[in-house]
Design an enzyme around this catalytic site. Structure first.
Site, mmCIF file in Angstrom:
data_model
loop_
_atom_site.group_PDB
_atom_site.id
_atom_site.type_symbol
_atom_site.label_atom_id
_atom_site.label_comp_id
_atom_site.label_asym_id
_atom_site.label_seq_id
_atom_site.Cartn_x
_atom_site.Cartn_y
_atom_site.Cartn_z
ATOM 1 N N LYS A 161 0.829 -1.220 0.000
ATOM 2 C CA LYS A 161 0.000 0.000 0.000
ATOM 3 C C LYS A 161 0.865 1.272 0.000
ATOM 4 O O LYS A 161 0.502 2.277 -0.595
ATOM 5 C CB LYS A 161 -0.944 -0.014 1.213
ATOM 6 C CG LYS A 161 -2.046 -1.072 1.063
ATOM 7 C CD LYS A 161 -2.826 -1.311 2.346
ATOM 8 C CE LYS A 161 -3.989 -2.258 2.072
ATOM 9 N NZ LYS A 161 -4.437 -3.034 3.211
ATOM 10 N N TYR B 179 -2.093 -0.030 11.240
ATOM 11 C CA TYR B 179 -3.554 -0.170 11.434
ATOM 12 C C TYR B 179 -3.975 0.414 12.779
ATOM 13 O O TYR B 179 -3.524 1.465 13.173
ATOM 14 C CB TYR B 179 -3.987 -1.638 11.323
ATOM 15 C CG TYR B 179 -3.425 -2.367 10.147
ATOM 16 C CD1 TYR B 179 -3.697 -1.937 8.855
ATOM 17 C CD2 TYR B 179 -2.637 -3.495 10.316
ATOM 18 C CE1 TYR B 179 -3.195 -2.615 7.766
ATOM 19 C CE2 TYR B 179 -2.141 -4.184 9.226
ATOM 20 C CZ TYR B 179 -2.414 -3.738 7.961
ATOM 21 O OH TYR B 179 -1.917 -4.405 6.902
ATOM 22 N N VAL C 125 -0.103 -8.889 6.142
ATOM 23 C CA VAL C 125 -0.501 -10.157 6.757
ATOM 24 C C VAL C 125 0.374 -11.327 6.304
ATOM 25 O O VAL C 125 0.259 -12.422 6.840
ATOM 26 C CB VAL C 125 -2.003 -10.478 6.544
ATOM 27 C CG1 VAL C 125 -2.887 -9.524 7.308
ATOM 28 C CG2 VAL C 125 -2.357 -10.526 5.068
HETATM 29 N N1 GLN Z 1 -4.675 -9.051 0.570
HETATM 30 C C1 GLN Z 1 -5.020 -8.646 1.859
HETATM 31 C C2 GLN Z 1 -6.346 -7.925 1.851
HETATM 32 O O1 GLN Z 1 -6.515 -6.951 1.182
HETATM 33 C C3 GLN Z 1 -3.921 -7.770 2.409
HETATM 34 C C4 GLN Z 1 -4.195 -7.441 3.815
HETATM 35 C C5 GLN Z 1 -3.033 -7.080 4.680
HETATM 36 O O2 GLN Z 1 -1.857 -7.373 4.471
HETATM 37 N N2 GLN Z 1 -3.386 -6.466 5.777
HETATM 38 O O3 GLN Z 1 -7.260 -8.313 2.515
#
Ligand code: GLN
Length: 327
Positions: free
Chosen positions: A74, A249, A267
């Site tokens: 992101k 987050y 994640v």
């Molecule tokens: N592909 C995951 C999603 O968009 C990525 C989420 C993450 O790394 N927090 O749900």
């Protein structure tokens, strides 16, 4: 010598090895898989890599183990959107306010403007991906992959099984994308935008790659290993600002308080940290806490910050590492 930290390479690598030994036995947390049995993920994979702005590399543990970049993407997609559209326009589409909510919280947009709160949670990230320019899906993906190449120093690839499974299982992201289009915050085909978003998340990297990406941001956008400008320098501070306030987050506030340098988690188990003007830090360990942040990753960054005075509000004098303070 890491001059800014007044620390010798031997002493620094010994510290990293000690942190690895200290936190390997920390067997807590949940591993993220988009669908059961898709891949074998070892909960004990644990790698640390630090790359300095003058190109020194420090590696420990499973630093070569490939993993998914996931939400760390992101940050870099935001940089590409800024390069494509400029700061004012991008800010008119996605704000830079922390949400205090989970990364995939369903829909949280500002009441009047309908802007998503920030580019580091899914609503904002999907709106940002929608801004990435290109003549069609393949061209947009190529631009994204080429952007990663500049930061990493070599080509990177999308993991197809992960992509397919995230495409099938991603109901929440579909819901977010439809709501965003309803608010006029994304344009064009939902599927094209979501595909590109999931492609950007399904890229495979390792700790060394991630640390070089961090070092590139620490080095004003210039990759210290290749000398290539990965992003126009004036945008680096925009990326670092949103990482600092929103990168972890709903743990972002505590992170700033305790660790105090810009970071972003995914994640896949990765955390990227940036100490501006000094180094990029990457930690990889798959088990996550309930917010989706790597448990060992948080511990290592907390401890590095504490030992080496890396909090950006810590006074320079205390960055003297010849005698680690171990406060
Ligand atoms: N592909 C995951 C999603 O968009 C990525 C989420 C993450 O790394 N927090 O749900």
């Amino acid at each position: 010598m890491i001059a800014q930290l007044h620390v010798s390479p031997t002493s620094f690598i010994n510290d990293l090895r000690e942190l690895h030994r200290q936190y390997l036995p920390l067997r807590q947390g949940k591993i993220y898989v988009s669908e059961p049995d898709l891949v074998e993920i070892n909960p004990d994979w644990f790698g640390i890599c630090v790359v300095t702005v003058d190109g020194q590399v420090y590696t420990v543990g499973d630093w070569e183990q490939p993993f998914l970049i996931q939400s760390i993407s992101k940050v870099f997609a935001y940089g590409l959107a800024l390069s494509d559209w400029g700061r004012d326009y991008v800010l008119s589409r996605v704000d830079v306010e922390p949400t205090g909510d989970a990364y995939n919280s369903l829909i949280k947009v500002e009441e009047n403007s309908k802007r998503p709160y920030n580019p580091m949670v899914n609503t904002g990230a999907i709106a940002i991906t929608n801004l990435i320019e290109g003549k069609g899906p393949a061209h947009r993906l190529n631009r994204l992959l080429d952007m990663y190449r500049r930061y990493v120093g070599h080509r990177v690839f999308v993991d197809t099984p992960t992509l397919v499974s995230e495409q099938t299982a991603g109901d929440r992201n579909w819901a977010i994308a439809y709501l965003l289009r309803n608010f006029g915050m994304i344009s064009g085909g939902i599927k094209q935008t979501l595909d590109l978003y999931l492609q950007q998340c399904s890229v495979i990297i390792n700790c060394h790659d991630l640390a070089v990406m961090g070092a590139t941001l620490a080095n004003n956008g210039v990759n210290p290993m290749t000398g290539e400008q990965a992003i126009h320098s004036p945008y680096v501070k925009d990326l670092l600002s949103v990482m600092f306030t929103c990168g972890m987050y709903d743990f972002a506030g505590e992170w700033v308080y305790k660790v105090g340098f810009p970071a972003k988690s995914g994640v896949g188990g990765g955390i990227i940290g940036v100490v501006p003007g000094v180094m990029g830090i990457a930690v990889f360990s798959p088990p996550l806490d309930k917010r989706g942040n790597s448990i060992r990753g948080i511990k290592v960054c907390e401890e590095l910050s504490r030992r080496f005075g890396l909090h950006i509000f810590e006074q320079t004098a205390s960055k003297n590492l010849d005698k680690p303070t171990h406060k």
